[in-house]
Design a protein around this motif. Structure first.
Motif, PDB file in Angstrom:
ATOM      1  N   SER A  89      20.587   0.146 -16.530  1.00  0.00           N
ATOM      2  CA  SER A  89      21.208   1.456 -16.745  1.00  0.00           C
ATOM      3  C   SER A  89      20.228   2.426 -17.389  1.00  0.00           C
ATOM      4  O   SER A  89      20.143   3.591 -16.996  1.00  0.00           O
ATOM      5  N   ASN A  93      18.621   5.996 -15.841  1.00  0.00           N
ATOM      6  CA  ASN A  93      18.593   7.279 -16.557  1.00  0.00           C
ATOM      7  C   ASN A  93      17.165   7.793 -16.698  1.00  0.00           C
ATOM      8  O   ASN A  93      16.896   8.971 -16.488  1.00  0.00           O
ATOM      9  N   GLY A 160      23.926   5.837 -14.864  1.00  0.00           N
ATOM     10  CA  GLY A 160      23.317   5.086 -15.961  1.00  0.00           C
ATOM     11  C   GLY A 160      24.181   5.087 -17.209  1.00  0.00           C
ATOM     12  O   GLY A 160      24.284   4.072 -17.908  1.00  0.00           O
ATOM     13  N   GLY A 163      26.894   2.626 -16.726  1.00  0.00           N
ATOM     14  CA  GLY A 163      26.323   1.293 -16.908  1.00  0.00           C
ATOM     15  C   GLY A 163      26.076   0.965 -18.375  1.00  0.00           C
ATOM     16  O   GLY A 163      26.308  -0.167 -18.815  1.00  0.00           O
TER      17      GLY A 163
END
Length: 185
Positions: A89, A93, A160, A163
Motif C-alpha cells: 500500500s 502511494n 493505497g 490498503g
C-alpha cells in the motif's frame, strides 16, 4: 480512514477476547520511524512558510525521506503478515506521488461533490503543497485520491490509503489476538 480502521480493529479485537497488552509480548521495532515520517508530512505546510525556496525545490526530498522512514520501519517488522499489506500500500502511494511531481494527485471526481469545494480551492491556491489536481489523463491518476470518503471527516482516499487501513486493521488483530508462536519446547 486510518483512525476509523484502528478504532474498529481495537473494538473487534476486544470482542474476540484479545487484549492490547499482548503488544508488550512482541513490540514493533523502530516505532519512532512512522511517527517521524508522519510528523514530516504534517509539517509540509509549515515548511513552505519557513523555507526560502518554493516547494518544487524541496518537496521531492521531503517525500523521499518520509517514505524512506516508512519503508525502513516496514522492513524491520516484515515478519508480521500485516506489514506486507502495509508495504504494498505504501509503495502504491509512493509510486503515484513520485509520478506526479511528488504530490498526491486528486482526480476530477472531486468536482462531483460540493462538499470538496474547499479542498479544490485550497489545492488550487497552493495552500496544500503536497496535493495536485489532475485530469483523467494524469499519470497513474487511478492510484491517487479518487475514492470519496463521506463519513466521519469527508475526504478523498487512494487505493493505497484503503490498503493502509486494511493493513492497520490486520496488524491490530495480530497484536491483540496473537496466535501461539511455533517454536521449540
Amino acid at each position: 480512514l486510518m483512525l476509523v480502521a484502528l478504532v474498529a480493529s481495537v473494538l473487534i479485537g476486544y470482542a474476540r477476547r484479545g487484549r492490547l497488552r499482548h503488544y508488550l509480548e512482541r513490540p514493533l521495532r523502530g516505532i519512532w520511524l512512522p511517527i517521524a515520517a508522519y510528523a514530516l508530512e504534517f509539517s509540509f505546510g509549515a515548511l513552505e512558510r519557513i523555507l526560502p525556496w518554493p516547494p518544487s525545490a524541496w518537496l521531492g526530498v521531503a517525500v523521499c525521506v518520509e517514505y524512506a522512514l516508512l519503508f525502513v520501519f516496514l522492513w524491520r517488522n516484515r515478519e508480521r503478515k500485516a506489514f506486507w499489506v502495509l508495504a504494498v500500500s505504501s509503495l502504491l502511494n509512493f509510486a503515484v506521488i513520485a509520478a506526479n511531481g511528488f504530490r498526491m494527485p486528486i482526480s476530477p471526481v472531486v468536482y462531483n461533490y460540493p462538499i470538496f469545494e474547499n479542498i479544490v480551492s485550497r489545492v488550487s491556491a497552493g495552500e496544500m503543497v503536497e496535493y495536485t489536481l489532475v485530469g483523467w489523463d494524469g499519470p497513474l491518476w487511478w492510484l491517487g485520491d479518487t475514492i470519496p470518503v463521506l463519513w466521519v471527516v469527508p475526504g478523498l482516499a487512494s487505493v493505497g490509503d484503503i490498503g493502509l487501513a486494511v493493513g492497520m486493521f490486520i496488524l491490530m488483530q495480530e497484536i491483540m489476538c496473537p496466535k501461539p508462536r511455533k517454536g521449540r519446547h
